[in-house]
Scaffold this active site. Structure first.
Site, short mmCIF file in Angstrom:
data_model
loop_
_atom_site.label_atom_id
_atom_site.label_comp_id
_atom_site.label_asym_id
_atom_site.label_seq_id
_atom_site.Cartn_x
_atom_site.Cartn_y
_atom_site.Cartn_z
N ALA A 149 49.66 35.93 34.93
CA ALA A 149 48.89 36.67 33.90
C ALA A 149 49.01 38.17 34.13
CB ALA A 149 47.43 36.25 33.94
N LYS B 104 51.45 39.81 35.57
CA LYS B 104 52.82 40.29 35.27
C LYS B 104 53.08 40.26 33.76
CE LYS B 104 54.08 41.01 39.59
NZ LYS B 104 54.16 42.37 40.13
N TYR C 281 48.71 35.63 39.05
CA TYR C 281 49.92 36.42 39.27
C TYR C 281 50.72 36.51 37.96
CZ TYR C 281 54.17 38.03 41.67
OH TYR C 281 55.27 38.76 42.08
#
Ligand code: NDP
Length: 281
Positions: free
Chosen positions: A166, A168, A164
């Protein structure tokens, strides 16, 4: 609630503007779609659940507001191309793209099946890339807005959420670069980072095996509302903001992670280890 003056202003600014919202069948995306429709925009909703999209669009149309939907899996490039093409076919252009579709995860990296990270990157990051690729010419022509719905996990690593965070971080790098490439074109690029918001995200979050978590470890009713997040999006667009971080914790992170990163590490570790059944011990 918006005052009548604010409502009139938003209505004037967003009337007849064409907005694509991905991940509009639930939570934040659904609220953003409803918000723009209420402001007089022509809204194209995208997600995989046709049934939910159809119900939301019917409810919007019943209020004499304009909205349609296209079943879209944002992890598929051809779906994203079709989404933009059909939107232009129906409404003539795209003024604003809200890249909101997203999924989360909850597992330590040492335990997680790598397919979980692939799924997260394909949806969160590649979904943003594909939709942006096809909408960008219209956004540039209109001096429109390109929006990414991110998270504090895009500013600092969130334990138990490698994929998640990574995805974003990748979205931040991608959108920031697009902003710079288009500095002379009048394109507006905004990253919005809500706090923990009541939605389906934690129920659908993937565990180490790739199975959905099925429940939320948080008291959803106590969290930020999707409607609050949705109201912030047009306000940010009007002010041509580059970042909108909606919580103090998020602002603290963005500011202090460069100055006292270890303190931020420990505060994240402590906060996430306190969640019920947390993989972070
Ligand atoms: P929800 O689970 O309620 O909504 C997620 C949306 O994304 C759904 O409409 C879902 O629709 C859609 N979606 C998921 N996978 C795909 C796909 N492959 N193709 C198209 N659509 C997809 O979660 P939220 O509303 O909370 O999440 C929206 C965004 O907000 C995410 O990017 C998330 O990272 C971000 N965010 C959320 C926070 C929170 O606490 N809720 C905090 C910070 C950021 P469908 O299943 O029908 O495809």
């Amino acid at each position: 609630m918006l005052s009548r003056t604010n409502f009139n202003m938003m209505n004037k600014l967003f009337k007849d503007k064409v907005i694509i919202v991905t991940g509009a069948s639930s939570g934040i995306g659904e609220a953003i779609a409803r918000e723009f429709a209420a402001n007089g925009s022509k809204v194209m909703l995208a997600a995989r659940s046709e049934e939910k999209l159809s119900m939301i669009v019917d409810q919007i149309n019943e209020k004499k507001q304009e909205a349609s939907f296209i079943k879209t899996d944002v992890s598929l490039e051809q779906d994203c191309r079709k989404l933009v093409e059909k939107t232009v076919e129906k409404y003539g252009t795209v003024n604003i793209l809200v890249n909101n579709a997203g999924i989360s995860m909850r597992a330590l990296f040492k335990d997680v099946d790598l397919k979980v990270l692939h799924t997260l990157m394909n949806t969160n990051f590649w979904g943003t890339v594909y939709c942006t690729k096809y909408a960008l010419p219209y956004l540039i022509a209109n001096k429109g807005s390109l929006i990414g719905v991110s998270s504090v996990a895009g500013f600092h690593g969130l334990p138990g959420r490698t994929g998640y965070s990574a995805s974003k971080f990748a979205i931040h790098g991608f959108l920031e670069t697009i902003r710079i490439e288009n500095l002379k074109n009048g394109l507006h690029v905004m990253i919005i980072a809500p706090g923990f918001t009541a939605s389906e995200i934690r129920v659908h979050a993937l565990t180490a095996t790739g199975a959905e978590q099925g429940t939320s470890p948080r008291k959803e009713k106590r969290l930020m509302t999707p409607q609050y997040v949705a109201k912030c999006v047009p306000k940010g667009i009007v002010k041509r903001k580059r970042n909108m971080i909606l919580t103090w914790e998020g602002r603290f992170t963005a500011l202090f992670q460069r100055i006292i990163p270890t303190v931020v590490d420990w505060s994240y570790y402590t906060a996430m280890s306190r969640e019920p059944d947390s993989p972070v011990k």
